[in-house]
Design an enzyme around this catalytic site. Structure first.
Site, PDB file in Angstrom:
ATOM      1  N   ASP A  68       0.858  -1.184   0.000  1.00 13.18           N
ATOM      2  CA  ASP A  68       0.000   0.000   0.000  1.00 13.18           C
ATOM      3  C   ASP A  68       0.901   1.244   0.000  1.00 13.18           C
ATOM      4  O   ASP A  68       2.119   1.123   0.199  1.00 13.18           O
ATOM      5  CB  ASP A  68      -0.857  -0.043   1.280  1.00 13.18           C
ATOM      6  CG  ASP A  68      -1.889   1.072   1.345  1.00 13.18           C
ATOM      7  OD1 ASP A  68      -2.250   1.626   0.296  1.00 13.18           O
ATOM      8  OD2 ASP A  68      -2.337   1.382   2.476  1.00 13.18           O
ATOM      9  N   GLU A  94       2.661   4.867  -4.009  1.00  6.94           N
ATOM     10  CA  GLU A  94       2.604   5.803  -5.149  1.00  6.94           C
ATOM     11  C   GLU A  94       3.926   6.547  -5.345  1.00  6.94           C
ATOM     12  O   GLU A  94       4.231   6.846  -6.508  1.00  6.94           O
ATOM     13  CB  GLU A  94       1.444   6.779  -4.940  1.00  6.94           C
ATOM     14  CG  GLU A  94       0.072   6.153  -5.099  1.00  6.94           C
ATOM     15  CD  GLU A  94      -0.310   5.194  -3.960  1.00  6.94           C
ATOM     16  OE1 GLU A  94       0.195   5.384  -2.849  1.00  6.94           O
ATOM     17  OE2 GLU A  94      -1.085   4.262  -4.201  1.00  6.94           O
ATOM     18  N   ASP A 123      -8.956   3.600  -2.447  1.00  9.95           N
ATOM     19  CA  ASP A 123      -9.917   4.048  -1.430  1.00  9.95           C
ATOM     20  C   ASP A 123     -11.198   4.609  -2.023  1.00  9.95           C
ATOM     21  O   ASP A 123     -11.376   5.825  -2.154  1.00  9.95           O
ATOM     22  CB  ASP A 123      -9.261   5.095  -0.522  1.00  9.95           C
ATOM     23  CG  ASP A 123      -8.109   4.506   0.274  1.00  9.95           C
ATOM     24  OD1 ASP A 123      -8.052   3.267   0.399  1.00  9.95           O
ATOM     25  OD2 ASP A 123      -7.272   5.288   0.750  1.00  9.95           O
TER      26      ASP A 123
END
Ligand code: MIG
Length: 799
Positions: free
Chosen positions: A407, A410, A485
């Site tokens: 997670d 990015e 999300d």
């Protein structure tokens, strides 16, 4: 002070006329008077690569996206010229390159129709700020052209009229049309005159695509640095475009273990241990099938990766084992940020070995994430990736965790503008040192890659399972993914549907959404409708943020639990069908979900359809996306379709109302299909599969079906230990023939098939199995069911 306004305001520059041409086996070089070189490589008869430099010298040719296993080679290559053009001809394509300005036009070699044409073609602007160029390309839109692809963009299937940006971004509670979000997949498909082609712009800088948004008949793309470097992939079938793109950027390197295709339960966060166990036990008590349970960030000690909070998880190995004994695979989250803490071994090691990212002038890249201030491994350094892979030893080999969830890759950074690293951060980029401008979009991919290698190494002889949030083209080789999300709203249910289809069209099929929505809370109805869609997504997981209440299948009322159970059971029954679709995806790059436009591009109705999709090869699904629905209108592609529920036949080629009360969903089976089913299990491997059910749907005519099986884990299948059954069905007015051809060395545990015939239009009086009469007393006449040996080669059912 020198104000170099001349450089700053030069504006667009263009190649001038071609002055020389050179051929080197499969690669052609065209040089212009103003030092632009266009390199055209014939990758395959239907795949051409175009690469430009404006300085006469190319950069080192390196790409994270292109697979080392990409197919190469062509049947035919001929280069000719006339007054205006150089003409490259392969067995599939004819490409004209204008001698005047390097603009290209590409034609179908068979019927000579125009497929794609440069408008301005390649042009560039010098970058005053960073050096190098902003590289640009524009192409004319042809009559009736539509556009598809681009990864996870949360928009309507058809991209025409829109502009997009590619910059991997943590996008909590994104919405329809939010752009950019988590992934960068700079690949699109154009479709006009029933012919499809694709363009993969393999440039990792921040890039943009414009499909007739800025100018009505122009599609353009550009990037803030790097090279104009793109692949043109011709179909004309869209499925061939996607499979060739997937071949180029890679298919999953391993099949997933079958359990990974089961149902997964997640939450931010299940802790302490007693809570994890309670959730697992409730699934078993209520007989809701489930294969995996997730540990989100709270299992760690102060969010330090590769540690455990000993208060909440005093004995992780024991817990993981107990869960495993009950059929649950434990998946743990691992984020990229490493807490700055001199007593923390991962931090110490990273520091000693100089593995953390640095700013332009030398300081470390410091950023705040869950653990507080962190440094971040430079996953673009191959040595760092190896180190990272080795960090998984204890978690996987010793503790027994079966999958890892990447997670925040990015990479996400809290409380800073842009929510990520600043542009000046330096990266190794596998020896091609660069700034974050170039490495940003592939950072998460390289983390997933390193994680995958760790799992592969320490799970051996079992298969690895990784899930990542950030991705660039090619990440499908290493990992599954989810859409990030989302929010518990009806609109997001429809976004999840569009995103999963789009990801599949973009070469990345192992995808799913947070079922029920991550932020906020769904009511029972929304959760139910979401599960009904989610069981048809290749990755199927409920996940939600703890702030918003419980979101397990049993957290609503018992009616919801019962319907949700029924649908998860359908997924488990369809596992051999889904596994076969996955195998085709991994082998041939055929998407597991097929948007209608991919399923039938000849049918122009399909070009704007959003909701319906085909799951695998034969199952048509249309989610219910509104509250209080008793059904909906849906479009049926050409052909006849059987209702999954009552085998009623619907004739396709039109839109129709279909009933679908809350306990139902529009699911239809293509006529002629043979659908394999396993018994309902609470988890993969719970039962010995002692019989394979084959649901056979009669068709007047022919149809082929396949069933792929193997040991469901491990690597023996790569040595030929798989079982592939090819079925062909031929239906006539008074007979139905099913033939089986089997290949592969794997021997399935079961010995028989239960054949369930649907829609046979005549009364069965005789059945021949491999030329011997079948004992008709053994035919269940009411249900048209019978049992045969799995070894049969020919069944003839007669009136
Ligand atoms: O800042 O780990 O998308 O799935 O539960 C939030 C906590 C960090 C974002 C992920 C989500 C996960 C959450 N994470």
């Amino acid at each position: 002070m020198i104000l170099n306004t001349e450089l700053e305001y030069k504006g667009n520059l263009f190649p001038s006329k071609i002055v020389s041409y050179k051929k080197d086996v499969d690669t052609l070089y065209f040089t212009s008077e103003n030092d632009v070189v266009l390199q055209v490589t014939v990758e395959r008869d239907s795949v051409l690569r175009f690469r430009f430099t404006t300085t006469s010298i190319f950069e080192n040719d390196f790409s994270y996206a292109i697979s080392q296993y990409a197919s190469k080679g062509f049947n035919h290559l001929e280069v000719t010229e006339d007054d205006e053009n150089y003409i490259i001809t392969t067995s599939k394509l004819i490409c004209h390159i204008s001698k005047l300005d390097m603009r290209t036009s590409i034609f179908d070699a068979k019927d000579k129709t125009l497929i794609s044409q440069d408008e301005l073609g390649f042009h560039w602007e010098e970058s005053y700020e960073y050096g190098g160029n902003i590289v640009k390309m524009s192409k004319s839109t042809l009559d009736g052209e539509s556009y598809y692809g681009l990864g996870d963009k949360p928009v309507h299937n058809n991209l025409k009229g829109k502009r997009f940006e590619n910059w991997v971004t943590d996008s909590y509670a994104f919405g329809r049309d939010t752009d950019p979000i988590y992934k960068t997949i700079p690949f699109y498909i154009g479709l006009h005159h029933k012919k499809a082609y694709g363009i993969f712009f393999d440039n990792t800088f921040r890039s943009f695509f414009d499909f007739c948004h800025e100018r009505r008949n122009i599609a353009s793309f550009w990037a803030q640095g790097g090279e104009m470097n793109y692949y043109f992939i011709y179909g004309p079938q869209m499925s061939d475009v996607v499979s060739n793109y997937t071949d180029l950027t890679g298919k999953p390197q391993d099949l997933p273990p079958l359990w990974a295709l089961g149902y997964h339960q997640c939450k931010w966060s299940y802790y302490p241990e007693s809570k994890v166990k309670e959730v697992a036990k409730t699934f078993r008590d209520l007989k809701i099938p489930c294969d995996a349970i997730y540990l989100d960030i709270d299992y760690m000690e102060g969010f330090r990766c590769f540690t455990w909070n000993k208060e909440h998880f005093p004995n992780p190995k024991k817990m993981v084992k107990e869960l495993a004994d009950d059929g649950f695979k434990t998946i743990a989250i691992i984020d990229p940020g490493i807490k700055i803490d001199k007593d923390y071994s991962v931090y110490q090691e990273g520091l000693e070995k100089d593995y953390f990212c640095k700013r332009a002038d030398g300081p470390y890249m410091k950023g705040k994430v869950w653990p507080g201030e962190c440094y971040f491994p430079d996953f673009t350094n191959p040595e760092v990736r190896e180190w990272w892979a080795d960090l998984f030893k204890e978690l996987i080999e010793d503790i027994g965790v079966k999958g890892v969830w990447n997670d925040m890759n990015e990479p996400a950074v809290m409380d800073v503008p842009g929510k990520t690293f600043p542009n000046d951060v330096r990266h190794n980029y596998d020896g091609n040192n660069c700034s974050h401008r170039k490495a940003h979009n592939i950072y998460g991919m390289q983390m997933a890659r390193a994680t995958y290698h760790g799992l592969k190494k320490f799970s051996y002889p079992k298969r690895p399972f990784v899930i990542t949030r950030a991705a660039y083209s090619g990440t499908q080789r290493y990992s599954s993914t989810w859409t990030g999300d989302n929010v518990a709203t009806w609109e997001h249910l429809s976004i999840a549907n569009a995103q999963a289809q789009r990801m599949c069209l973009s070469g990345f099929s192992f995808v799913g959404s947070d079922i029920g929505g991550f932020a906020e809370q769904p009511n029972g109805e929304l959760y139910t409708r979401w599960i009904q869609l989610g069981i048809f997504h290749p990755f199927c997981r409920t996940h939600s943020s703890g702030d918003h209440g419980d979101q397990e299948p049993y957290a609503f009322d018992s009616n919801v639990t019962n319907i949700v159970r029924k649908f998860i059971e359908i997924r488990y029954q369809l596992l051999p069908y889904l596994y076969t679709a996955f195998w085709r995806y991994a082998k041939e790059g055929i998407p597991i979900l097929k948007s209608l436009v991919l399923f039938d591009q000849e049918d122009t109705h399909s070009h704007y359809r959003n909701d319906e999709f085909v799951f695998g090869e034969k199952i048509l699904v249309c989610p219910i996306l509104e509250p209080n629905a008793k059904g909906r209108r849906m479009y049926f592609p050409t052909g006849n379709w059987y209702s999954f529920w009552n085998t009623e036949i619907v004739k396709g080629g039109e839109e129709k109302w279909v009933d679908a009360d809350i306990d139902s969903l529009p699911i239809y089976i293509k006529e002629g299909a043979i659908i394999p089913k396993y018994p309902i299990q609470q988890y993969v491997g719970e039962k010995v599969i002692d019989e394979l059910k084959l649901d056979v749907y009669f068709k007047l005519g022919k149809e082929k079906s396949q069933v792929y099986e193997d040991a469901h884990d491990g690597y023996d299948y790569k040595k030929g230990r798989y079982s592939l059954r090819n079925f062909s069905l031929v239906g006539k007015k008074d007979s139905l023939t099913i033939q089986q051809y089997k290949s592969g060395k794997f021997i399935t545990e079961y010995n028989t098939f239960e054949i369930n015939l649907h829609g046979v239009p005549f009364k069965i009086t005789k059945i021949m199995v491999d030329n011997e009469a079948f004992d008709m007393n053994k035919l269940n006449i009411k249900e048209n069911k019978f049992i045969v040996s799995k070894e049969f080669t020919d069944i003839k059912i007669m009136s």
